[in-house]
Scaffold this motif. Structure first.
Motif, PDB file in Angstrom:
ATOM      1  N   ARG A  64       0.832  -1.204   0.000  1.00  0.00           N
ATOM      2  CA  ARG A  64       0.000   0.000   0.000  1.00  0.00           C
ATOM      3  C   ARG A  64       0.868   1.257   0.000  1.00  0.00           C
ATOM      4  O   ARG A  64       0.618   2.204  -0.753  1.00  0.00           O
ATOM      5  CB  ARG A  64      -0.920   0.016   1.222  1.00  0.00           C
ATOM      6  CG  ARG A  64      -1.986  -1.073   1.235  1.00  0.00           C
ATOM      7  CD  ARG A  64      -2.965  -0.846   2.375  1.00  0.00           C
ATOM      8  NE  ARG A  64      -3.791  -2.017   2.578  1.00  0.00           N
ATOM      9  CZ  ARG A  64      -3.567  -2.949   3.494  1.00  0.00           C
ATOM     10  NH1 ARG A  64      -2.535  -2.830   4.297  1.00  0.00           N
ATOM     11  NH2 ARG A  64      -4.359  -3.990   3.617  1.00  0.00           N
ATOM     12  N   LEU A  65       1.878   1.271   0.868  1.00  0.00           N
ATOM     13  CA  LEU A  65       2.753   2.442   0.940  1.00  0.00           C
ATOM     14  C   LEU A  65       3.508   2.636  -0.371  1.00  0.00           C
ATOM     15  O   LEU A  65       3.695   3.775  -0.828  1.00  0.00           O
ATOM     16  CB  LEU A  65       3.735   2.289   2.099  1.00  0.00           C
ATOM     17  CG  LEU A  65       3.126   2.264   3.509  1.00  0.00           C
ATOM     18  CD1 LEU A  65       4.228   2.161   4.556  1.00  0.00           C
ATOM     19  CD2 LEU A  65       2.276   3.489   3.767  1.00  0.00           C
ATOM     20  N   ASP A  66       3.945   1.539  -0.993  1.00  0.00           N
ATOM     21  CA  ASP A  66       4.640   1.647  -2.284  1.00  0.00           C
ATOM     22  C   ASP A  66       3.708   2.207  -3.359  1.00  0.00           C
ATOM     23  O   ASP A  66       4.126   2.998  -4.214  1.00  0.00           O
ATOM     24  CB  ASP A  66       5.173   0.278  -2.713  1.00  0.00           C
ATOM     25  CG  ASP A  66       6.388  -0.146  -1.896  1.00  0.00           C
ATOM     26  OD1 ASP A  66       7.037   0.730  -1.310  1.00  0.00           O
ATOM     27  OD2 ASP A  66       6.666  -1.368  -1.838  1.00  0.00           O
ATOM     28  N   ALA A  67       2.437   1.768  -3.335  1.00  0.00           N
ATOM     29  CA  ALA A  67       1.474   2.270  -4.317  1.00  0.00           C
ATOM     30  C   ALA A  67       1.227   3.765  -4.121  1.00  0.00           C
ATOM     31  O   ALA A  67       1.137   4.532  -5.091  1.00  0.00           O
ATOM     32  CB  ALA A  67       0.158   1.497  -4.201  1.00  0.00           C
ATOM     33  N   MET A  68       1.136   4.197  -2.871  1.00  0.00           N
ATOM     34  CA  MET A  68       0.936   5.624  -2.596  1.00  0.00           C
ATOM     35  C   MET A  68       2.167   6.428  -3.011  1.00  0.00           C
ATOM     36  O   MET A  68       2.042   7.505  -3.613  1.00  0.00           O
ATOM     37  CB  MET A  68       0.638   5.822  -1.113  1.00  0.00           C
ATOM     38  CG  MET A  68      -0.693   5.228  -0.664  1.00  0.00           C
ATOM     39  SD  MET A  68      -0.882   5.170   1.131  1.00  0.00           S
ATOM     40  CE  MET A  68      -0.962   6.915   1.513  1.00  0.00           C
ATOM     41  N   ALA A  69       3.360   5.892  -2.716  1.00  0.00           N
ATOM     42  CA  ALA A  69       4.586   6.578  -3.124  1.00  0.00           C
ATOM     43  C   ALA A  69       4.667   6.669  -4.640  1.00  0.00           C
ATOM     44  O   ALA A  69       5.051   7.709  -5.201  1.00  0.00           O
ATOM     45  CB  ALA A  69       5.805   5.840  -2.569  1.00  0.00           C
ATOM     46  N   GLY A  70       4.285   5.592  -5.326  1.00  0.00           N
ATOM     47  CA  GLY A  70       4.291   5.611  -6.787  1.00  0.00           C
ATOM     48  C   GLY A  70       3.338   6.649  -7.354  1.00  0.00           C
ATOM     49  O   GLY A  70       3.653   7.324  -8.335  1.00  0.00           O
ATOM     50  N   ALA A  71       2.176   6.794  -6.715  1.00  0.00           N
ATOM     51  CA  ALA A  71       1.209   7.793  -7.172  1.00  0.00           C
ATOM     52  C   ALA A  71       1.785   9.204  -7.018  1.00  0.00           C
ATOM     53  O   ALA A  71       1.658  10.045  -7.919  1.00  0.00           O
ATOM     54  CB  ALA A  71      -0.090   7.656  -6.378  1.00  0.00           C
ATOM     55  N   TYR A  72       2.413   9.459  -5.882  1.00  0.00           N
ATOM     56  CA  TYR A  72       3.022  10.779  -5.675  1.00  0.00           C
ATOM     57  C   TYR A  72       4.122  11.040  -6.703  1.00  0.00           C
ATOM     58  O   TYR A  72       4.246  12.153  -7.235  1.00  0.00           O
ATOM     59  CB  TYR A  72       3.595  10.883  -4.266  1.00  0.00           C
ATOM     60  CG  TYR A  72       2.565  11.181  -3.205  1.00  0.00           C
ATOM     61  CD1 TYR A  72       1.759  12.317  -3.285  1.00  0.00           C
ATOM     62  CD2 TYR A  72       2.396  10.339  -2.104  1.00  0.00           C
ATOM     63  CE1 TYR A  72       0.817  12.597  -2.307  1.00  0.00           C
ATOM     64  CE2 TYR A  72       1.452  10.614  -1.123  1.00  0.00           C
ATOM     65  CZ  TYR A  72       0.663  11.738  -1.230  1.00  0.00           C
ATOM     66  OH  TYR A  72      -0.276  12.014  -0.262  1.00  0.00           O
ATOM     67  N   GLU A  73       4.941  10.028  -6.987  1.00  0.00           N
ATOM     68  CA  GLU A  73       6.028  10.191  -7.960  1.00  0.00           C
ATOM     69  C   GLU A  73       5.485  10.451  -9.362  1.00  0.00           C
ATOM     70  O   GLU A  73       6.017  11.276 -10.112  1.00  0.00           O
ATOM     71  CB  GLU A  73       6.918   8.953  -7.941  1.00  0.00           C
ATOM     72  CG  GLU A  73       7.730   8.810  -6.660  1.00  0.00           C
ATOM     73  CD  GLU A  73       8.299   7.423  -6.452  1.00  0.00           C
ATOM     74  OE1 GLU A  73       9.132   7.242  -5.540  1.00  0.00           O
ATOM     75  OE2 GLU A  73       7.907   6.490  -7.202  1.00  0.00           O
ATOM     76  N   GLN A  74       4.415   9.745  -9.728  1.00  0.00           N
ATOM     77  CA  GLN A  74       3.813   9.945 -11.053  1.00  0.00           C
ATOM     78  C   GLN A  74       3.178  11.331 -11.165  1.00  0.00           C
ATOM     79  O   GLN A  74       3.254  11.983 -12.217  1.00  0.00           O
ATOM     80  CB  GLN A  74       2.776   8.855 -11.313  1.00  0.00           C
ATOM     81  CG  GLN A  74       3.379   7.464 -11.464  1.00  0.00           C
ATOM     82  CD  GLN A  74       2.352   6.363 -11.275  1.00  0.00           C
ATOM     83  OE1 GLN A  74       1.144   6.623 -11.291  1.00  0.00           O
ATOM     84  NE2 GLN A  74       2.819   5.145 -11.093  1.00  0.00           N
ATOM     85  N   LEU A  75       2.545  11.782 -10.081  1.00  0.00           N
ATOM     86  CA  LEU A  75       1.957  13.115 -10.085  1.00  0.00           C
ATOM     87  C   LEU A  75       3.039  14.184 -10.212  1.00  0.00           C
ATOM     88  O   LEU A  75       2.883  15.155 -10.952  1.00  0.00           O
ATOM     89  CB  LEU A  75       1.160  13.337  -8.802  1.00  0.00           C
ATOM     90  CG  LEU A  75      -0.251  12.742  -8.783  1.00  0.00           C
ATOM     91  CD1 LEU A  75      -0.773  12.623  -7.361  1.00  0.00           C
ATOM     92  CD2 LEU A  75      -1.193  13.584  -9.632  1.00  0.00           C
ATOM     93  N   ALA A  76       4.145  13.994  -9.492  1.00  0.00           N
ATOM     94  CA  ALA A  76       5.249  14.946  -9.586  1.00  0.00           C
ATOM     95  C   ALA A  76       5.782  15.004 -11.015  1.00  0.00           C
ATOM     96  O   ALA A  76       6.064  16.089 -11.543  1.00  0.00           O
ATOM     97  CB  ALA A  76       6.367  14.562  -8.614  1.00  0.00           C
ATOM     98  N   ALA A  77       5.903  13.835 -11.653  1.00  0.00           N
ATOM     99  CA  ALA A  77       6.391  13.797 -13.034  1.00  0.00           C
ATOM    100  C   ALA A  77       5.405  14.475 -13.984  1.00  0.00           C
ATOM    101  O   ALA A  77       5.809  15.191 -14.916  1.00  0.00           O
ATOM    102  CB  ALA A  77       6.623  12.343 -13.459  1.00  0.00           C
TER     103      ALA A  77
END
Length: 375
Positions: A341-354
């Motif tokens: 779950r934490l990895d999925a949330m981190a991935g979402a933040y990284e994709q949004l930043a990109a």
């Protein structure tokens, strides 16, 4: 794991080496004081266990003499007392809080405000340098240390696209619609993973939630009209009827006061009681329009007064910080699924930043890969 304040833990994951260094200093001081307090408490307990005999406690702790132990123990107490009794003349009364929770919330808000200012620092300095300001002028105007300004200056400054003009409004509206559609697609795909609503959310659902919150914030802050439906013929007719009633009132007022100036007419219209026909037309149009666009769930959310590029730059920094915190090696995991779950949330933040970085750098709608619809 030793306790650290949240703001120190967050700062230790920053990209800014100066901020990391200062956070490490703060952590060192905080932990030294924390461990020293534990030592003093343990020593006091040991003295009590020896029936108040400090000499016996000193021998057990390995001090060379009872005097050395007493000096150390007393210094610890004096330092704590001095800190509590430090003289201070307040400029005004303290804030009133109804309970400790209100104070905690206020302190948390203050911390978030400081983080927001920090997030805007690097893009702000680089933008000022790129437009021609010298490091000395940046320091003079902002108080940002000159050494920090010079350290941040790269050999080549990449300047963001202009997102404050009229042409950019179309791009922001299109981006808002793209983000919203992407968030909805992710949420739909995540429902297959949520087999039992009584359980915690699936990793996919956690990531989709991050996208949904970000999309709503983007619409509210930068493109409030992006999701407004096209006007139907019925609503258009009611709007025109309302506008005709306004024009009729203006014409009637002008006929009643042929010698009045435009300014005087506006004042007369402001003070006059609106005709019943105008009020009825306004009510009909307002009702139909609200039914068309629906209620705005974000009416209570504060709207930024920042330039779109400034807001996006701060969001990118915030997303990167959130992702780094979620991926921190010392993060707490209750089980393996919690890590996913934490990895999925981190991935979402990284994709949004990109995505936001693409928008800032190119001034075009970021490419988003939605489930079943690769781009």
């Amino acid at each position: 794991m030793l306790p650290l304040p949240d703001h120190v833990t967050a700062a230790l994951t920053s990209r800014d080496p100066l901020r990391v260094y200062r956070a490490a200093e703060d952590a060192q001081e905080y932990l030294a004081d924390y461990l020293d307090s534990i030592k003093a408490t343990a020593a006091g307990t040991l003295v009590t266990a020896h029936g108040g005999n400090k000499s016996a406690a000193a021998r057990e702790l390995g001090f060379n003499s009872p005097q050395a132990f007493a000096a150390w123990f007393n210094r610890r107490g004096e330092r704590t007392g001095a800190a509590e009794a430090a003289p201070h003349a307040p400029e005004q009364p303290a804030l009133y809080f109804r309970n400790p929770d209100e104070a905690r919330d206020a302190l948390g808000d203050w911390f978030l405000e400081q983080q927001s200012v920090t997030d805007r620092l690097e893009p702000l300095v680089l933008g000022a340098l790129a437009v021609g300001l010298t490091p000395e002028e940046v320091y003079r105007l902002s108080g940002i240390p000159l050494t920090t300004v010079k350290r941040m200056r790269p050999a080549k400054i990449e300047v963001a696209a202009d997102l404050g003009g009229l042409e950019a409004m179309t791009v922001l509206d299109e981006t808002a619609r793209a983000l919203t559609a992407h968030a909805l697609a992710l949420a739909e795909a995540a429902r297959a993973d949520d087999q039992d609503e009584s359980l915690l959310r699936s990793p996919a659902s956690c990531g989709a939630h991050i996208w949904s919150v970000a999309a709503r914030a983007f619409v509210h802050q930068l493109a409030p009209a992006a999701l407004v439906p096209a006007e139907t013929p019925e609503v258009r007719a009611l709007r025109k009827a309302f506008q005709n009633q306004i024009a009729a009132q203006d014409a009637a007022m002008a006929a009643a006061h042929p010698n009045a100036t435009d300014e005087e007419l506006q004042e007369l219209l402001h003070d006059a009681e609106p005709p019943a026909e105008l009020l009825a037309a306004q009510k009909a149009y307002d009702t139909a329009y609200r039914e068309l666009v629906g209620e705005d769930d974000d009416d209570s959310a504060p709207t930024t007064l920042l330039d779109p590029d400034v807001w996006l730059a701060a969001q990118i920094s915030q997303f990167n910080r959130e992702a780094a915190t979620l991926r921190h090696p010392d993060r707490y995991l209750s089980d393996e699924r919690d890590g996913a779950r934490l990895d999925a949330m981190a991935g979402a933040y990284e994709q949004l930043a990109a995505a936001y970085l693409h928008l800032r750098a190119t001034g075009t709608v970021p490419p988003l890969t939605t489930p079943g619809n690769p781009r």
